[in-house]
Every structure is written in C-alpha cells, then in structure tokens.
Motif scaffolding. Sequence first.
Motif, PDB file in Angstrom:
ATOM      1  N   GLN A 135       0.840  -1.196   0.000  1.00 53.18           N
ATOM      2  CA  GLN A 135       0.000   0.000   0.000  1.00 53.18           C
ATOM      3  C   GLN A 135       0.877   1.250   0.000  1.00 53.18           C
ATOM      4  O   GLN A 135       1.914   1.266   0.663  1.00 53.18           O
ATOM      5  CB  GLN A 135      -0.885   0.034   1.239  1.00 53.18           C
ATOM      6  N   PRO A 136       0.441   2.293  -0.713  1.00 49.05           N
ATOM      7  CA  PRO A 136       1.244   3.518  -0.727  1.00 49.05           C
ATOM      8  C   PRO A 136       1.240   4.230   0.623  1.00 49.05           C
ATOM      9  O   PRO A 136       0.199   4.348   1.269  1.00 49.05           O
ATOM     10  CB  PRO A 136       0.557   4.375  -1.798  1.00 49.05           C
ATOM     11  N   VAL A 137       2.420   4.675   1.019  1.00 54.54           N
ATOM     12  CA  VAL A 137       2.584   5.476   2.232  1.00 54.54           C
ATOM     13  C   VAL A 137       3.609   6.558   1.897  1.00 54.54           C
ATOM     14  O   VAL A 137       4.673   6.261   1.344  1.00 54.54           O
ATOM     15  CB  VAL A 137       3.130   4.642   3.414  1.00 54.54           C
ATOM     16  N   ALA A 138       3.282   7.799   2.213  1.00 54.06           N
ATOM     17  CA  ALA A 138       4.225   8.909   2.083  1.00 54.06           C
ATOM     18  C   ALA A 138       3.944   9.852   3.243  1.00 54.06           C
ATOM     19  O   ALA A 138       2.954  10.578   3.238  1.00 54.06           O
ATOM     20  CB  ALA A 138       4.053   9.628   0.744  1.00 54.06           C
ATOM     21  N   GLN A 139       4.798   9.803   4.260  1.00 54.98           N
ATOM     22  CA  GLN A 139       4.592  10.650   5.432  1.00 54.98           C
ATOM     23  C   GLN A 139       5.916  10.967   6.103  1.00 54.98           C
ATOM     24  O   GLN A 139       6.879  10.215   5.989  1.00 54.98           O
ATOM     25  CB  GLN A 139       3.627  10.007   6.421  1.00 54.98           C
ATOM     26  N   ARG A 140       5.926  12.091   6.782  1.00 53.97           N
ATOM     27  CA  ARG A 140       7.105  12.501   7.540  1.00 53.97           C
ATOM     28  C   ARG A 140       6.888  12.217   9.018  1.00 53.97           C
ATOM     29  O   ARG A 140       5.818  12.485   9.559  1.00 53.97           O
ATOM     30  CB  ARG A 140       7.387  13.986   7.352  1.00 53.97           C
ATOM     31  N   GLY A 191       3.820   1.098  -2.700  1.00 52.74           N
ATOM     32  CA  GLY A 191       2.731   0.201  -3.070  1.00 52.74           C
ATOM     33  C   GLY A 191       3.330  -1.056  -3.681  1.00 52.74           C
ATOM     34  O   GLY A 191       4.492  -1.370  -3.455  1.00 52.74           O
ATOM     35  N   SER A 192       2.559  -1.766  -4.475  1.00 56.95           N
ATOM     36  CA  SER A 192       3.048  -2.997  -5.099  1.00 56.95           C
ATOM     37  C   SER A 192       2.871  -2.917  -6.607  1.00 56.95           C
ATOM     38  O   SER A 192       1.818  -2.492  -7.084  1.00 56.95           O
ATOM     39  CB  SER A 192       2.283  -4.211  -4.568  1.00 56.95           C
ATOM     40  N   PRO A 226      -1.480  -5.142  -5.463  1.00 59.92           N
ATOM     41  CA  PRO A 226      -1.902  -4.048  -4.585  1.00 59.92           C
ATOM     42  C   PRO A 226      -2.926  -4.503  -3.547  1.00 59.92           C
ATOM     43  O   PRO A 226      -3.684  -5.447  -3.784  1.00 59.92           O
ATOM     44  CB  PRO A 226      -2.514  -3.030  -5.555  1.00 59.92           C
ATOM     45  N   ARG A 227      -2.905  -3.828  -2.403  1.00 59.04           N
ATOM     46  CA  ARG A 227      -3.857  -4.102  -1.316  1.00 59.04           C
ATOM     47  C   ARG A 227      -4.421  -2.780  -0.816  1.00 59.04           C
ATOM     48  O   ARG A 227      -3.853  -1.721  -1.057  1.00 59.04           O
ATOM     49  CB  ARG A 227      -3.156  -4.799  -0.147  1.00 59.04           C
ATOM     50  N   GLY A 228      -5.481  -2.860  -0.081  1.00 52.41           N
ATOM     51  CA  GLY A 228      -6.034  -1.680   0.570  1.00 52.41           C
ATOM     52  C   GLY A 228      -6.891  -0.828  -0.345  1.00 52.41           C
ATOM     53  O   GLY A 228      -7.469  -1.312  -1.319  1.00 52.41           O
ATOM     54  N   THR A 270      -4.521  -0.273  -7.536  1.00 48.72           N
ATOM     55  CA  THR A 270      -3.756  -0.042  -8.752  1.00 48.72           C
ATOM     56  C   THR A 270      -2.341  -0.544  -8.542  1.00 48.72           C
ATOM     57  O   THR A 270      -1.716  -0.225  -7.524  1.00 48.72           O
ATOM     58  CB  THR A 270      -3.717   1.472  -9.084  1.00 48.72           C
ATOM     59  N   LYS A 271      -1.829  -1.311  -9.493  1.00 48.99           N
ATOM     60  CA  LYS A 271      -0.420  -1.694  -9.457  1.00 48.99           C
ATOM     61  C   LYS A 271       0.375  -0.412  -9.665  1.00 48.99           C
ATOM     62  O   LYS A 271       0.110   0.342 -10.607  1.00 48.99           O
ATOM     63  CB  LYS A 271      -0.113  -2.715 -10.541  1.00 48.99           C
ATOM     64  N   MET A 272       1.346  -0.147  -8.772  1.00 53.77           N
ATOM     65  CA  MET A 272       2.011   1.153  -8.790  1.00 53.77           C
ATOM     66  C   MET A 272       3.440   1.103  -8.285  1.00 53.77           C
ATOM     67  O   MET A 272       3.883   0.123  -7.693  1.00 53.77           O
ATOM     68  CB  MET A 272       1.211   2.153  -7.964  1.00 53.77           C
TER      69      MET A 272
END
Length: 167
Positions: free
Chosen positions: A109-114, A124-125, A129-131, A135-137
């Motif tokens: 799963q996409p994560v972008a955080q500080r 992500g994958s 993809p999950r969650g 989208t495959k990414m």
Amino acid sequence: MFVVMSDSHTDRRVIESIKEYYQDKATAIFHCGDSELPSSDPIWEGITVVAGNCDDDEGYHDFLIKEVEQQRILISHGHLFYVGLGLERYSYFAEEKNVDIALFGHIHQPVAQRINQILYLNPGSVAQPRGAHQTKMYALVEKKGKKIEVSYRNLNHEPIPDLQFLL
C-alpha cells in the motif's frame, strides 16, 4: 529523481519495464524486496534491491543505505520492523541510522509521510496491490528545494491523481 518499486512477486517483466523506462532518466532505481527472483539475476544490474520476507536467496541484504541526490536513503522491506503494525520500530531504526528518507515495502500500500523530519515511503506494489488503492504502482521521488515531491505512477507510467504529494 529516483524510482521506488516493491513487491513484484515473481513478475520479472514489470521490473524490466520500469527499469527500461527510467534507466536513462532516474539517478537511482530501488526495489524494496519480495521479488522472489535470484539475487544473481541480471535484472538487478543498476537497481538497488533488498530481501523481503518471500526472498530466501541469501545474496540479498536485509537493509541498505545509499546516498542519492544529497539524500541519505534507507531501504528495507520492512517486515523485520513489523511495518504492518505501524512505523514506530522502523522510525527508531531510521533515526538511529540518521537518514533523510526510509523506503519500505511489505504492506503493498502507498505510504508517504514525515515523522521527525524523515520521509517514510512505501511505493505500493507493482504486482499485488492491497487496501484502498487497487492499482499496481510504483513511486517517483524528486527533491524540490527543501521539500520532496512523491508521485505515484501506474504501470503505464501515468500519475495516479490522488497520490501526488509535496512533503
């Protein structure tokens, strides 16, 4: 600009496609593990890759630290830090290693955080993809002054509209 992908789970073609598309455009290409390919596969030439929980080839490292575009980058699959339960353990490790960016996979799963000035990024994958985002990414990362632009892309290399960040 550098490329981050993860969790390709035996899909060598997707790695090859992304590598071919960016090999003359990106300063680095990272794979955050679970390729399930041999560490000796020629596909890895020019790609920094680490071991995932599905990679039983002892030729992979559990984590690596690379300097790219004046950024100190930690790359790990994340399973050894239980990232599926949150980023607390990984953040302690990243802070200890004094990095600017901490890349990880495992959760698909996409994560972008500080957290405490460190950017944590999961691309992500590219295969499973999950969650919320099915989208495959993968992700593109580019330094923009004091901020970092993260652009998630589908396998046609197009931006995913709700996954564009300036952090």
